[in-house]
Design an enzyme around this catalytic site. Structure first.
Site, PDB file in Angstrom:
ATOM      1  CG  PHE B 133      13.075  -6.368  -7.158  1.00 26.41           C
ATOM      2  CD1 PHE B 133      13.153  -7.740  -6.936  1.00 26.41           C
ATOM      3  CD2 PHE B 133      12.403  -5.582  -6.229  1.00 26.41           C
ATOM      4  CE1 PHE B 133      12.575  -8.312  -5.807  1.00 26.41           C
ATOM      5  CE2 PHE B 133      11.823  -6.150  -5.098  1.00 26.41           C
ATOM      6  CZ  PHE B 133      11.916  -7.515  -4.887  1.00 26.41           C
ATOM      7  CB  SER B 142       5.252   1.656   3.449  1.00 20.02           C
ATOM      8  OG  SER B 142       6.264   2.629   3.387  1.00 20.02           O
ATOM      9  CG  LEU B 243      12.659  -5.796  -0.633  1.00 20.14           C
ATOM     10  CD1 LEU B 243      11.379  -5.176  -0.102  1.00 20.14           C
ATOM     11  CD2 LEU B 243      13.334  -4.831  -1.600  1.00 20.14           C
ATOM     12  CD  GLU B 368      16.253  -2.092  -1.596  1.00 23.02           C
ATOM     13  OE1 GLU B 368      16.070  -3.137  -0.958  1.00 23.02           O
ATOM     14  OE2 GLU B 368      16.588  -2.079  -2.792  1.00 23.02           O
ATOM     15  CB  THR B 370      10.357   4.481   4.842  1.00 20.79           C
ATOM     16  OG1 THR B 370       9.464   3.938   5.827  1.00 20.79           O
ATOM     17  CG2 THR B 370       9.645   4.558   3.498  1.00 20.79           C
TER      18      THR B 370
END
Lengths: 256, 389
Positions: B133, B142, B243, B368, B370
């Protein structure tokens, strides 16, 4: 080939066992349960025979309600259907009582082959399979390491002592008590677990089978082996005492 | 040390169905037999146990909570228990399954064409194809909205350019789900291994998730056929929805890592004697740590189960899953650190699993979303004001 595999649910290996207030069994509330390991090998052998020769694997369990999860696990691994002779008292039934209950249910199925584990990990009598065979009037063999199907018969390999094996050809129907380690036990796959939900699990009571659960054997007391410590003073001169010590080390402690 | 028998202080087991417990048992047994004996060596050598892929697939672990195309169709609670048990073994193993199921199979199932589903899902489910992915870029972690990867239409295909990094399974994947801008909108592309201009390189020198493959992906004028565009995915919310799936699994997985550490520390402190031949478990300072850990694990189990039940009822929001991931990974990392401390010097060797879990959890805390990003998601949820603009 119609194969019945007998299954028992026992306390998980390495369980911390605590004796109950009555001193006649362990505290069951503390325990997690699993399929008796020798029975898991018997199930695997049954599944392999079915995969090779066709037929059906029926799981048979005489146990309390909690044992349904053991049957469900067997169904998830590939057994076709289950029969649960259900009674709270069957959790601690003696071998004769358990065998009588299973014999009544097995008779109605007229299987070609019955497989049991060699013994149970809790009581460890190693008798249930043999008594079951006698009750059904079937030939049986124990400590089985290999099963080979032939036309109308089977050839089995029995483990004897000191690395010796015995090969026996037997007619069918028959009962075999399977030795642990005969095969590599499979895991229940997620698809198998899902499928198990739709498989038949028949519940029978001992009364429906016409079997009384009057025990033939009783556990009087369960206890943890007691460690005792004794001090023994060896009298006499140092020479005499040393001779006595050597004798004791040789013949009592057997360390020399 | 005794084999792992699970951690259940508050009879949480009574909240699970027989089938849920059986799913957990089969996973636990597999991990005990097949993972625990080899994982320290793979961690030392920084290799993923690829030989386990076939078995993981046969057991049904890839895309276990998806339905159709050969998938097992498990509930989200059952899926969560699988993740818990896998991560009890190693976070890298759980990551492998998370990526395959939640980040590759899920977007193909949710956003793909019937042809894409027919082609990829059975292969990904049975492990004959692996996936990865590609969202994160060297300059955008982020803040994925800033991504530079871009696709341009060229006749009946697209030309893809860009860089992706921190990609689990990147170099072993047969298909990469890659996110890039097309006409300014973030879209998903299936980039097949061997596509000219698509190169991967592995990231070495990691102190964390060592038994897991982490790669960088580079796309230079990669020609992607039109039929490899995921038609249903538009905008950042599409990769973020993947996610959410993966984070949900992490929320459970972290509990497994924490259980492994706590259980090791508990057993160790009972056996280890110091001062007057008494086990260190008899010391108040040690009991304080164990009590803290089991309390936090129990809270984390209950939160994971509650979010799982919500998800099965179609009521789980991404903000619930943020809280689950944030809390449970923090709890697990803190549990790993405290467990390590209880083992003294022994805690730093790979004779015990704790230091490995502790290092792994640093990654799990970071990827995934923070810890801090999840703080801001929760913050936005309760205030209505976004803090990352």
């Amino acid at each position: 080939m119609k194969i019945i595999v007998c299954l028992k649910q026992v306390p998980a290996k390495d369980s911390v066992l605590r004796i109950d207030e009555g001193g006649q069994w362990v505290k069951e509330a503390d325990l997690t349960w699993e399929v008796n390991e020798p029975d898991a090998f018997a199930l695997e052998e049954g599944l392999r025979l079915k995969e090779k020769h066709g037929g059906e694997v029926v799981v048979l369990c005489a146990g309390p309600p909690r044992a349904a999860s053991a049957i469900r696990e067997a169904l998830a691994k590939g057994a076709d259907r289950g029969i649960h002779i259900e009674d709270e008292a069957l959790g601690r039934a003696d071998t004769f009582t358990a065998a009588r209950a299973m014999a009544a249910a097995a008779r109605a199925e007229s299987p070609d082959l019955i497989l049991t584990g060699l013994q149970s990990d809790d009581f460890g009598y190693g008798q249930t399979g043999v008594i079951l065979a006698e009750l059904l009037g079937l030939p049986h063999a124990t400590i089985i390491m290999e099963v080979e199907k032939r036309d109308g018969s089977i050839k089995v390999k029995r483990e004897l002592e000191a690395g010796w094996f015995q090969y026996v050809e037997m007619p069918l129907p028959a009962l075999l008590a399977i030795q642990s380690g005969i095969n590599k036990v499979r895991y229940a796959t997620l698809m198998g677990i899902k499928k198990a939900k739709t498989k038949e699990l028949k519940r029978l009571t001992p009364a429906e089978l016409g079997v009384d659960l009057e025990p033939r054997q009783q556990i009087r007391r369960v206890y943890v082996p007691q460690k005792t410590k004794r001090t023994h003073l060896l009298e006499g001169s140092p020479k005499e005492a040393a001779a006595k010590l050597v004798e004791k080390l040789k013949f009592e402690a057997r360390v020399l | 040390m005794f084999p792992f028998r699970g951690v259940d202080y508050m009879d949480i087991d009574s909240l699970f169905s027989e089938q849920e417990r059986l799913v957990r048992q089969t996973t636990r047994q597999f991990v005990e037999d097949r993972v625990i004996p080899i994982i320290e060596r793979h961690n030392r050598e920084a290799t993923f146990p690829l030989h386990l892929v076939r078995e993981l697939a046969e057991l049904g672990f890839f895309g276990a909570n998806l339905s159709g195309y050969g998938c097992a169709g498990m509930s989200n609670v059952e899926y969560g228990l699988i993740m818990q048990e896998l991560e009890r073994g190693d976070s890298g193993l759980r990551s492998f399954c998370s990526v395959q199921g939640a980040l590759v199979m899920y977007p193909i199932l949710t956003f793909g064409t019937e042809e894409q589903k027919q082609h990829w899902l059975p292969r990904l489910q049975n492990g004959t194809a692996l996936g990865c992915f590609g969202l994160t870029e060297p300059d955008f972690g982020s803040n994925p909205a800033g991504m530079r990867a871009v696709a341009v239409r060229d006749g009946s295909s697209f030309i893809l350019n860009g860089e992706k990094t921190w990609i689990t399974n990147g170099s072993v994947a047969d298909v990469a789900v890659v996110w890039a801008r097309l006409d300014g909108v973030i879209r998903g592309f299936l980039v097949e291994k061997g596509t000219p201009g698509f190169k991967t390189s592995d990231i070495h020198g990691k102190w964390s998730l060592r038994a897991s493959i982490t790669s960088s992906l580079s796309f230079q004028d990669c020609r992607i056929p039109e039929e490899n565009l995921l038609p249903g995915a538009r905008g950042l919310k599409s990769p973020l929805s993947c996610l959410t799936q993966a984070r949900y699994g992490i929320g459970w997985g972290a509990v497994g890592a924490a259980m492994a550490c706590y259980d090791t520390a508990r057993q160790y402190t009972i056996l280890r004697k110091q001062f007057h031949d008494r086990p260190i478990a008899s010391h108040q300072l040690v009991q304080n740590e164990l009590a803290w850990m089991i309390t936090e694990i129990t809270k984390a189990q209950l939160m994971a189960l509650h979010v799982g039940r919500l998800k099965d009822a179609g009521k789980a929001d991404f903000s619930h899953i943020s809280m689950l991931k944030r809390n449970n990974v923090w709890m697990a990392l803190e549990t790993a650190r405290r467990s390590r401390d209880l083992l003294g010097a022994n805690g730093i060797t790979d004779e015990y699993p704790i230091f490995r879990h502790m290092c792994n959890l640093e990654t799990v805390k970071t990827y995934e979303g923070t810890h801090n990003i999840h703080t801001l998601i929760i913050g936005e949820k309760v205030t209505g004001v976004s803090a990352y603009v």
